[in-house]
Design a protein around this motif. Structure first.
Motif, short mmCIF file in Angstrom:
data_model
loop_
_atom_site.label_atom_id
_atom_site.label_comp_id
_atom_site.label_asym_id
_atom_site.label_seq_id
_atom_site.Cartn_x
_atom_site.Cartn_y
_atom_site.Cartn_z
N PHE A 95 -44.06 116.86 -19.97
CA PHE A 95 -44.35 116.90 -21.40
C PHE A 95 -45.26 118.07 -21.76
CE2 PHE A 95 -46.84 115.51 -25.14
CZ PHE A 95 -45.79 115.34 -26.04
N PHE A 99 -42.18 120.84 -22.01
CA PHE A 99 -41.78 120.58 -23.40
C PHE A 99 -42.73 121.26 -24.40
CE2 PHE A 99 -42.13 117.84 -27.20
CZ PHE A 99 -40.86 118.02 -27.69
N ALA A 254 -36.57 115.84 -22.72
CA ALA A 254 -37.29 115.74 -24.00
C ALA A 254 -36.83 116.81 -24.98
CB ALA A 254 -38.80 115.86 -23.75
N THR A 258 -35.13 116.08 -28.62
CA THR A 258 -35.72 116.68 -29.82
C THR A 258 -34.74 117.63 -30.50
OG1 THR A 258 -37.87 116.58 -28.71
CG2 THR A 258 -37.72 117.93 -30.69
#
Length: 398
Positions: A95, A99, A254, A258
């Protein structure tokens, strides 16, 4: 004679590049040049209308295709059982380091230029060190020269980041242009239409450049968090390439989720021009795949300090290539901020070196002190023949 002299020079150059330290330095030069080209190609792709989520997904998928086989075949004996804490660490790494970091970097690059984005990357080691101090991975001795150097270095680097964010100044090289998308809209229109964070920042009075600068600061902070999170993660899962591949998988997932909600048109997932395809392939194969391998190899042989020293070269390479190829503007504020960040970086590195030398001196001093107090008799006792011969007295020197 001239031919023999040329042969000696060639032999000397060959011998130099056969040394391990020279190979490490050549690898680090290649890494920084690769990043410089990556910034230019990525900026061209962003200007050409490639969605940053699409770019990041393709880059991570290409990098994963290169790294995953290496992790599977070379780290079978290093991987441990996947536990819940290990999985949570991998999710946190994906994350923050994949990301968030990539999104913020690509947004900052699209709103600024290559020279500025590359110069801001010099703040990553400083942010990493600041976070390490906060979570007690690093120690600052405020009354010692190494601690003073670290504090001054961190303050100088943070000041340089603020200067780059808030002050542009006159243009030294290149020309300032308003980036346009494929639909003929300016970045201002694109930000207001698609970026809620950027729209809020515009409402508060920030301009596009400052929004991009803040995104790059966030990118550096996320990289600092990612680097520090690797320490406990590697203790639980001591397979660095496998850990990186797992983190990229989480980050790519992710980004895909998104992107499905953020990318307006399905046609945006299609890279229509050869330049955009080359940019994505280069980002995945070179910026992620090759550079990751070379940097890891150089870190094992030269140490993190040597790797950090070469980071500023990407600023030079990207600024030169950006001005020459894209005609990007180079602002006075970027130069001043970059100088402050570099000064702070080297002060922090110097402070770490002084601290390491002090610890080595302390470690060397302790055994000898203890030995002088603890040893009550000779380590090598004389034999019975030597004791018998010593009873006749000593032999006079001639």
């Amino acid at each position: 004679m001239a031919r023999a002299e040329e042969r000696r020079k060639l032999a000397g150059m060959t011998k130099f590049f056969q040394g391990e330290r020279a190979r490490v330095q050549l690898a680090l030069l290649t890494v920084q040049l690769g990043y410089g080209v990556y910034y230019v190609l990525t900026k061209a792709a962003m200007t050409g209308g490639v969605n940053r989520f699409v770019f990041a997904v393709y880059r991570d998928c290409i990098a994963l295709c290169l790294i995953a086989p290496m992790a599977y075949f070379f780290e079978k004996h290093l991987r441990t059982v996947m536990t819940i804490p290990t999985f949570l660490y991998i999710c946190a790494l994906g994350f923050t380091g994949i990301f968030l970091q990539q999104n913020l970097f690509l947004a900052g690059l699209s709103y600024t230029n290559t020279a500025f984005a590359a110069a801001m990357q010099n703040a990553i080691p400083v942010f990493t060190f600041i976070i390490a101090v906060v979570i007690k991975y690093e120690v600052i001795r405020f009354t010692k020269p190494d601690g003073i150097a670290k504090v001054i270095g961190m303050t100088t680097a943070v000041l340089g980041s603020f200067v780059m964010c808030l002050y542009r100044g006159p243009i030294l090289l290149g020309e300032e242009t308003v980036p346009m998308t494929d639909d003929g809209k300016s970045v201002n229109d694109m930000v207001e239409a698609h970026g809620w964070f950027a729209s809020k920042m515009l409402d508060f009075g920030f301009d596009i450049w400052q929004i991009g600068a803040l995104c790059l600061v966030g990118n550096c902070f996320c990289m600092g968090v990612y680097t520090n999170l690797q320490i406990p993660a590697l203790r639980r899962y001591p397979a660095p390439i496998s850990l990186a591949a797992s983190s990229i998988s989480v980050g790519a997932l992710a980004l895909v989720v998104t992107g499905m909600f953020s990318v307006a048109k399905a046609s945006d997932w299609v890279l229509s021009t050869p330049g955009n395809i080359i940019s994505v392939l280069y980002a995945g194969a070179i910026a992620s795949g090759l550079n990751f391998t070379l940097q890891t190899w150089a870190n094992q042989r030269g140490g993190p300090v040597l790797v950090a020293i070469y980071i500023p070269l990407q600023t030079v390479f990207s600024a030169f290539l950006g001005v020459m190829i894209l005609n990007d503007p180079l602002f006075l504020g970027s130069v001043i901020g970059a100088i402050l960040i570099l000064t702070g970086l080297y002060l922090v590195i110097w402070g770490q070196r002084l601290h390491r030398q002090a610890k080595e001196r302390e470690c060397l001093a302790v055994p000898f002190t203890a030995a002088a107090e603890d040893i009550k008799e000779p380590l090598l006792k004389p034999s019975s023949d030597q004791r018998a011969s010593s009873s006749y007295g000593t032999i006079p020197r001639k």
